[in-house]
Design a protein around this motif. Structure first.
Motif, PDB file in Angstrom:
ATOM      1  N   THR A  53       0.855  -1.182   0.000  1.00 36.01           N
ATOM      2  CA  THR A  53       0.000   0.000   0.000  1.00 36.01           C
ATOM      3  C   THR A  53       0.895   1.237   0.000  1.00 36.01           C
ATOM      4  OG1 THR A  53      -1.889   1.050   1.080  1.00 36.01           O
ATOM      5  CG2 THR A  53      -0.238   0.082   2.515  1.00 36.01           C
ATOM      6  N   THR A  54       0.314   2.430   0.098  1.00 29.93           N
ATOM      7  CA  THR A  54       1.110   3.657   0.162  1.00 29.93           C
ATOM      8  C   THR A  54       0.736   4.460   1.395  1.00 29.93           C
ATOM      9  OG1 THR A  54      -0.461   4.864  -1.188  1.00 29.93           O
ATOM     10  CG2 THR A  54       1.386   3.838  -2.338  1.00 29.93           C
ATOM     11  N   LYS A  55       1.696   5.221   1.903  1.00 26.34           N
ATOM     12  CA  LYS A  55       1.488   6.145   3.023  1.00 26.34           C
ATOM     13  C   LYS A  55       2.250   7.421   2.717  1.00 26.34           C
ATOM     14  CE  LYS A  55       0.859   3.062   6.929  1.00 26.34           C
ATOM     15  NZ  LYS A  55       0.764   3.168   8.356  1.00 26.34           N
ATOM     16  N   ASN A  56       1.742   8.549   3.212  1.00 25.46           N
ATOM     17  CA  ASN A  56       2.434   9.823   3.073  1.00 25.46           C
ATOM     18  C   ASN A  56       3.389   9.952   4.249  1.00 25.46           C
ATOM     19  OD1 ASN A  56       2.802  12.864   3.400  1.00 25.46           O
ATOM     20  ND2 ASN A  56       1.884  12.643   1.380  1.00 25.46           N
ATOM     21  N   LEU A  57       4.687   9.754   3.983  1.00 24.78           N
ATOM     22  CA  LEU A  57       5.699   9.704   5.032  1.00 24.78           C
ATOM     23  C   LEU A  57       6.865  10.627   4.738  1.00 24.78           C
ATOM     24  CD1 LEU A  57       5.890   5.825   5.277  1.00 24.78           C
ATOM     25  CD2 LEU A  57       4.741   7.330   6.877  1.00 24.78           C
ATOM     26  N   GLN A  58       7.633  10.910   5.783  1.00 19.14           N
ATOM     27  CA  GLN A  58       8.862  11.677   5.623  1.00 19.14           C
ATOM     28  C   GLN A  58       9.852  10.838   4.824  1.00 19.14           C
ATOM     29  OE1 GLN A  58      10.575  12.936   9.312  1.00 19.14           O
ATOM     30  NE2 GLN A  58      12.412  13.726   8.348  1.00 19.14           N
ATOM     31  N   VAL A  59      10.528  11.457   3.884  1.00 17.05           N
ATOM     32  CA  VAL A  59      11.501  10.759   3.039  1.00 17.05           C
ATOM     33  C   VAL A  59      12.747  10.475   3.851  1.00 17.05           C
ATOM     34  CG1 VAL A  59      12.911  10.925   0.966  1.00 17.05           C
ATOM     35  CG2 VAL A  59      10.608  11.853   0.972  1.00 17.05           C
ATOM     36  N   ILE A  60      13.138   9.185   3.870  1.00 15.42           N
ATOM     37  CA  ILE A  60      14.354   8.741   4.552  1.00 15.42           C
ATOM     38  C   ILE A  60      15.105   7.838   3.594  1.00 15.42           C
ATOM     39  CG2 ILE A  60      15.300   7.416   6.481  1.00 15.42           C
ATOM     40  CD1 ILE A  60      12.823   8.121   8.069  1.00 15.42           C
ATOM     41  N   GLN A  61      16.396   8.077   3.424  1.00 16.51           N
ATOM     42  CA  GLN A  61      17.213   7.251   2.545  1.00 16.51           C
ATOM     43  C   GLN A  61      17.756   6.072   3.317  1.00 16.51           C
ATOM     44  OE1 GLN A  61      17.443   7.792  -0.742  1.00 16.51           O
ATOM     45  NE2 GLN A  61      16.082   9.501  -0.404  1.00 16.51           N
ATOM     46  N   ASN A  62      17.694   4.881   2.732  1.00 16.37           N
ATOM     47  CA  ASN A  62      18.274   3.681   3.329  1.00 16.37           C
ATOM     48  C   ASN A  62      19.602   3.438   2.640  1.00 16.37           C
ATOM     49  OD1 ASN A  62      18.901   1.262   4.461  1.00 16.37           O
ATOM     50  ND2 ASN A  62      17.106   0.163   3.735  1.00 16.37           N
ATOM     51  N   HIS A  63      20.675   3.868   3.269  1.00 20.05           N
ATOM     52  CA  HIS A  63      21.998   3.758   2.663  1.00 20.05           C
ATOM     53  C   HIS A  63      22.509   2.325   2.655  1.00 20.05           C
ATOM     54  CE1 HIS A  63      22.245   8.083   2.380  1.00 20.05           C
ATOM     55  NE2 HIS A  63      21.857   8.163   3.640  1.00 20.05           N
ATOM     56  N   ALA A  64      21.983   1.456   3.521  1.00 19.03           N
ATOM     57  CA  ALA A  64      22.397   0.060   3.562  1.00 19.03           C
ATOM     58  C   ALA A  64      21.924  -0.692   2.323  1.00 19.03           C
ATOM     59  CB  ALA A  64      21.854  -0.612   4.817  1.00 19.03           C
ATOM     60  N   SER A  65      20.792  -0.323   1.734  1.00 17.46           N
ATOM     61  CA  SER A  65      20.283  -1.040   0.571  1.00 17.46           C
ATOM     62  C   SER A  65      20.920  -0.553  -0.731  1.00 17.46           C
ATOM     63  CB  SER A  65      18.754  -0.877   0.460  1.00 17.46           C
ATOM     64  OG  SER A  65      18.424   0.454   0.152  1.00 17.46           O
ATOM     65  N   ALA A  66      21.707   0.502  -0.691  1.00 18.79           N
ATOM     66  CA  ALA A  66      22.328   1.050  -1.903  1.00 18.79           C
ATOM     67  C   ALA A  66      23.562   0.265  -2.322  1.00 18.79           C
ATOM     68  CB  ALA A  66      22.707   2.504  -1.658  1.00 18.79           C
ATOM     69  N   LYS A  67      23.977  -0.712  -1.540  1.00 14.33           N
ATOM     70  CA  LYS A  67      25.192  -1.492  -1.855  1.00 14.33           C
ATOM     71  C   LYS A  67      24.938  -2.471  -2.955  1.00 14.33           C
ATOM     72  CE  LYS A  67      27.083  -0.979   2.718  1.00 14.33           C
ATOM     73  NZ  LYS A  67      27.486  -1.603   3.927  1.00 14.33           N
TER      74      LYS A  67
END
Length: 67
Positions: A53-67
């Motif tokens: 589903t979708t939610k209106n949330l604050q944008v947070i980057q997940n740097h662990a998944s960028a590897k």
């Protein structure tokens, strides 16, 4: 003058894809970019299926998944 005051940071919100637990008793949800690898995750609390589903949330980057 306000010497100890930090400048206010703008909070950016977006409609983001999340996974919610399908169980009526559980209110767990997880952001799509923070879920474990795999197609459809299971709830980390009650092990039920999770639905997208979708939610209106604050944008947070997940740097662990960028590897």
């Amino acid at each position: 003058m306000a010497f100890g005051r930090k400048p206010e940071v703008e909070i950016i919100k977006e409609d983001l894809k999340v996974w919610e637990c399908s169980s009526e008793e559980c209110n767990c949800w997880v952001r799509d970019n923070f879920k474990s690898s795999g197609e459809e995750p299971t709830c980390p609390i009650c092990s039920s299926e999770m639905v997208s589903t979708t939610k209106n949330l604050q944008v947070i980057q997940n740097h662990a998944s960028a590897k």
